[in-house]
Every structure is written in structure tokens, then in C-alpha cells.
Design an enzyme around this catalytic site. Sequence first.
Site, short mmCIF file in Angstrom:
data_model
loop_
_atom_site.label_atom_id
_atom_site.label_comp_id
_atom_site.label_asym_id
_atom_site.label_seq_id
_atom_site.Cartn_x
_atom_site.Cartn_y
_atom_site.Cartn_z
N GLN A 136 -4.97 -0.08 -1.48
CA GLN A 136 -4.07 -0.93 -0.70
C GLN A 136 -3.01 -1.54 -1.64
OE1 GLN A 136 -7.76 -1.51 0.10
NE2 GLN A 136 -7.28 0.28 1.32
N THR A 161 -4.04 7.87 8.40
CA THR A 161 -3.99 7.88 9.87
C THR A 161 -2.84 8.72 10.42
OG1 THR A 161 -2.66 5.87 9.82
CG2 THR A 161 -5.04 5.58 10.09
N VAL A 166 9.65 10.98 -9.97
CA VAL A 166 10.77 11.59 -9.24
C VAL A 166 10.31 12.72 -8.32
CG1 VAL A 166 12.55 10.92 -10.89
CG2 VAL A 166 11.27 13.04 -11.26
N GLY A 195 0.82 -1.21 0.00
CA GLY A 195 0.00 0.00 0.00
C GLY A 195 0.86 1.26 0.00
N ASP A 196 0.22 2.40 -0.29
CA ASP A 196 0.90 3.71 -0.28
C ASP A 196 2.07 3.79 -1.26
OD1 ASP A 196 -0.84 4.44 1.74
OD2 ASP A 196 0.54 3.79 3.32
N LYS A 198 -0.06 5.27 -5.74
CA LYS A 198 -1.09 4.95 -6.75
C LYS A 198 -1.86 6.20 -7.16
CE LYS A 198 -2.90 1.98 -3.87
NZ LYS A 198 -1.86 2.03 -2.81
N GLY A 202 -5.85 6.06 1.33
CA GLY A 202 -5.54 7.49 1.32
C GLY A 202 -4.65 7.73 0.13
N HIS A 203 -5.19 8.30 -0.93
CA HIS A 203 -4.44 8.49 -2.18
C HIS A 203 -4.12 9.97 -2.36
CE1 HIS A 203 -6.21 4.48 -3.87
NE2 HIS A 203 -5.55 4.33 -2.75
P1 GDP Z 1 -1.22 5.71 -2.43
O1 GDP Z 1 -2.02 5.30 -1.28
O2 GDP Z 1 -0.60 4.54 -3.16
O3 GDP Z 1 -1.94 6.62 -3.38
O4 GDP Z 1 0.03 6.54 -1.85
P2 GDP Z 1 -0.05 7.67 -0.69
O5 GDP Z 1 -0.64 8.88 -1.25
O6 GDP Z 1 -0.63 7.10 0.54
O7 GDP Z 1 1.49 7.84 -0.38
C1 GDP Z 1 2.42 8.14 -1.37
C2 GDP Z 1 3.14 9.44 -0.99
O8 GDP Z 1 4.24 9.62 -1.87
C3 GDP Z 1 2.29 10.68 -1.14
O9 GDP Z 1 2.68 11.60 -0.18
C4 GDP Z 1 2.65 11.18 -2.54
O10 GDP Z 1 2.44 12.57 -2.70
C5 GDP Z 1 4.09 10.85 -2.57
N1 GDP Z 1 4.68 10.57 -3.89
C6 GDP Z 1 4.21 9.82 -4.91
N2 GDP Z 1 5.16 9.70 -5.86
C7 GDP Z 1 6.23 10.38 -5.42
C8 GDP Z 1 7.55 10.59 -5.91
O11 GDP Z 1 7.94 10.10 -6.97
N3 GDP Z 1 8.40 11.35 -5.14
C9 GDP Z 1 8.01 11.92 -3.96
N4 GDP Z 1 8.87 12.66 -3.31
N5 GDP Z 1 6.80 11.71 -3.46
C10 GDP Z 1 5.94 10.94 -4.17
P1 IMO Z 2 -3.83 2.86 0.22
O1 IMO Z 2 -4.92 2.63 -0.77
C1 IMO Z 2 -1.43 1.23 3.46
C2 IMO Z 2 -3.37 -1.52 6.22
C3 IMO Z 2 -3.56 -1.06 7.64
C4 IMO Z 2 -3.47 -2.40 8.35
C5 IMO Z 2 -4.16 -3.36 7.39
C6 IMO Z 2 -5.63 -3.61 7.72
O2 IMO Z 2 -3.68 4.25 0.68
O3 IMO Z 2 -2.55 2.23 -0.26
P2 IMO Z 2 -7.84 -2.15 7.51
O4 IMO Z 2 -8.20 -0.83 8.09
O5 IMO Z 2 -7.91 -2.22 6.02
O6 IMO Z 2 -8.59 -3.29 8.15
O7 IMO Z 2 -6.30 -2.38 7.93
O8 IMO Z 2 -4.07 -2.74 6.11
N1 IMO Z 2 -3.94 -0.61 5.19
C7 IMO Z 2 -3.20 0.16 4.41
N2 IMO Z 2 -1.88 0.40 4.40
N3 IMO Z 2 -2.21 1.82 2.53
C8 IMO Z 2 -3.54 1.57 2.51
O9 IMO Z 2 -4.33 2.05 1.53
C9 IMO Z 2 -4.10 0.75 3.50
N4 IMO Z 2 -5.34 0.33 3.78
C10 IMO Z 2 -5.24 -0.51 4.80
O10 IMO Z 2 -2.56 -0.17 8.05
O11 IMO Z 2 -2.13 -2.81 8.43
MG MG Z 3 -2.17 5.66 0.77
#
Ligand code: GDP
Ligand code: IMO
Ligand code: MG
Length: 422
Positions: free
Chosen positions: A223, A299, A412, A12-13, A16, A40-41
Site C-alpha cells: 500500500q 482488482t 522509465v 499505493g501502486d 514498489k 498487487g506488486h
Molecule cells: P506496486 O503495487 O507499488 O508494486 O505497483 P503496481 O504493480 O500495482 O503498479 C505499478 C504499475 O506500473 C505496474 O504495472 C508496473 O509494471 C508499472 N511500472 C512500474 N514502474 C514503471 C515505469 O517506470 N514505467 C512504466 N511504464 N511502468 C512502470
Molecule cells: P499495493 O501494495 C492501492 C486501497 C483500496 C481501498 C483501501 C482499503 O499494490 O500498493 P482494503 O482492501 O485494504 O481494506 O482497501 O485501500 N488499497 C490499495 N490501493 N494499492 C494497494 O496495494 C492497495 N491496497 C489497498 O483500493 O481504497
Molecule cells: Mg499495486
Amino acid sequence: MSNTILVGAQWGDEGKGKIIDVLTEQADIVVRYAGGNNAGHTVFVGQQKYVLHLVPSGILRKNKLCIIGNGVVVDPISLVEEIEMLRQLNIKVDTNFAVSETAHLVLPYHRELDAQREVLKGKNKIGTTKRGIGPAYGDKAARVGLRMIDLINPERFEAKLALRIKENNEVLKALGAKPLSFKKILAEYRAAGDYLKPYVKNTVVLLHQACLRGDNLLFEGAQGTFLDIDHGTYPFVTSSNTTAGGACTGSGVPPHRMDRVVGVMKAYTTRVGEGPLPTENAEISDLLHGMGREFGATTGRPRRCGWFDSVAVRHATMVNGIDGLAVTNLDGLDTVEAIKVCIGYRIGRTRYDYMPADVEVLSQCEPIYAEFEGWCEPTTQARKWKHLPKLARTYLKALSELSAANLAIVSVGPGRDQTIFV
Ligand code: GDP
Ligand code: IMO
Ligand code: MG
């Protein structure tokens, strides 16, 4: 373009949201198919930061239809708040948005049960987002869930909710928690139902018609592969199929309509919550946190960080059928002199070239590393492959080879323009 499924190839994170936003330029429709507001995107448009939890990240571009598919669990209050937040930032959410009538609801007793079960588990807790996701999918599987179609039908909603609150209040009392007020919940959720009613549609038919028209569909995974209920590090997972197959079941678009799977991965590894993370490492963790990076978008929790794990991503390539990799956060490694990549696991003298399914075994795995010389210069200004330092290109080529998938995109920086198409 074509019909593309985008999945997280790690925990996750992976970034995406940013990649979806970039790819949306060529799409007509963006569809969320799994998870709920545990996601959280993050997307940056210029200096403005948006964090989307339920509404597809495509909403930030004009004239794109954004759909929440049947596979998503929807917390109606949270969805209303998110739509309001977007409108306040002058983002249009009306005819460009629809939510499936068969998407299940997350209700207050789900959130309460999620929290209580985590307490009961003690040191074995999952570290959930406490958004009620597990209990909501549990009710769906047990065939006692309420759906969007119930929410917009006041009499039916009242009758079904009454039964569910009665049962869940008994459970909550047994767990030592306070029972919930039926009256209060009914009023709150009825209001949310009125607000959301115009957007509740038969999205399966809508998507079928779009396919016949030849529209380009983009499926926004939530995720990541190792949080998938079947393919992840069970029980330290979420409660839905986050992998590519989930895009079909979670939207009603059949497999033969899918053309391409893009796997998003960071140039290193992160995870929030509990469960094994073989390459977890204090050096890289301190470095990234010190730069103010890697705090959860939902979170705010600090993410656990580690070196890139090619054993894991190779597994993700296999279960998702990834044909193009999007590597994000390359710039996170700009100052690292010696970069490690996990190329296998070891327990004692036994070597593993695949991910063991048993988390107890995985927890004992020690990574076997290959080391790469760092490029030690900023990459954030690079806009073309040839702009990247030679050592960064060597690193990226190695990640692609070890992950058994072609490199398609390198990111980047968080901005739209900080994107390189390979
Ligand atoms: P998602 O859940 O997969 O959409 O990812 P999140 O938004 O939770 O976390 C990704 C984090 O990386 C966010 O703060 C984005 O703004 C950041 N991000 C994505 N791509 C890049 C990158 O290439 N470089 C940097 N510095 N930040 C990035
Ligand atoms: P995005 O879409 C990262 C993790 C939680 C926990 C496990 C189960 O932003 O990548 P839940 O609340 O789904 O029952 O929690 O999954 N988790 C994530 N970790 N990115 C996410 O979403 C997540 N959604 C759930 O931290 O370990
Ligand atoms: Mg996320």
C-alpha cells in the site's frame, strides 16, 4: 547495501514491486511486513509479467530468502494459489520462503463482512479490495484472531474456528447475508494448513540471526503512506501501518537495525478506491487510461489519476523518514506538453502547505500548481541520468526538492533494465 525499508510515498501502486525486484539483487532477505493480498506488486522479468500479492517480490531472484512477517494478514488459500502459480512459472518456492507463525489469518467471514460493510456504507463506501483485510485486522486488535500457528495445529484450529464461525454467522445473518458452512471451511483450510506447514517459522528469531550474520535485509512495504491507518486519509485507508514504522512492528526487527528508507512515488499521482485526491484530473487520467495504463493489479479497477502532489509526498518524507526517492513511471509524462505539480493547497483564501488531517477539509482543498515544460520525447531508452532530456532532469530535480528528499532511482519503464541510479 544495508537494511532498507521501502515504502509507497503516495496512495499505493507506486511501482514498489519493480523497485523491490531491482534492489533485491543486493539483498539477502526480503520481508513483507504489512497488508495482505490487497496488495498487487507487478514485476516484469523480460516479457514475463508476475503479479505478487503475498509472497515478497524478491522471490523472482535466485538464492534470496523471502519472508512474510508477523504484521501481514495471510489468506491461506490465496497464498497456496500464489505459490502454485509461481511454481508453474518455474519459480522456486521452498527453502527460500517462510511465513511467520504469528501472522494472522484472513478467513471467509472476513471477506464476507468486508463486502457486507461496504454495501451498508452505501455512498460512503471505502472502495476496499474486498479481500477481508479490515475485518481480519479488526479481529487481531480485538484479540479474537486466528494465526498461522493455529492453522497448522488441526485440533486447535477446529476449536477456535468453530467459535468464530458461530459468532460471525450471527452477524452475517443480522446483515441479511448467508451464513457460512463450518464443515466446508474446516476441510479447505486444513488442507491449506498441511500445504503451508513446512514454511511456518519463528521469523523473528530467523531475522535476528540474519542481523547478527550481517545479512542485508530489504523490507517490502505494501500500500502507501496515505493508506496507512494512522497517517492516511482516514477512514479511506487500509487497516495496517503501511509506513516505515510498520516494518519494525511487522517483522520484529528493532528500529536501530534500520539504515535507510526508500520512498517510491510515481512522477504523477494515482489512487484506487474512494477518498480525497486533491490533484485528480481528467486530462492526465484520460491520457494514461488511453495508453492502457493505470488499471489495478489486484482488482483491475481503473485507477484515479492526477498531477504530482508535492504537499502529500513531503508529508510522506516526514512520517517515513525517507532518505532516497525512487521516481517511477516518468515515461507516463513523455507526451505531456505542460506538466503541473501541486505545491500547496487552498481553501478560499487560506493556504495550506501541509496535508490537513481531516478528510472533510482535505476534500475541499484546491491545488495550487506550478507548471513545467514537458520534454515531449521518449525516455524509455535512457539508462543513465545524462541520457534523460534536460527538461525531464529539471522536472525530477524539482520533485526531489519539493518532496524534501534526495533522488536515488528513476524508472522509465516496467523492465528491470529501465532503471537509472542517480
Ligand atoms: P506496486 O503495487 O507499488 O508494486 O505497483 P503496481 O504493480 O500495482 O503498479 C505499478 C504499475 O506500473 C505496474 O504495472 C508496473 O509494471 C508499472 N511500472 C512500474 N514502474 C514503471 C515505469 O517506470 N514505467 C512504466 N511504464 N511502468 C512502470
Ligand atoms: P499495493 O501494495 C492501492 C486501497 C483500496 C481501498 C483501501 C482499503 O499494490 O500498493 P482494503 O482492501 O485494504 O481494506 O482497501 O485501500 N488499497 C490499495 N490501493 N494499492 C494497494 O496495494 C492497495 N491496497 C489497498 O483500493 O481504497
Ligand atoms: Mg499495486
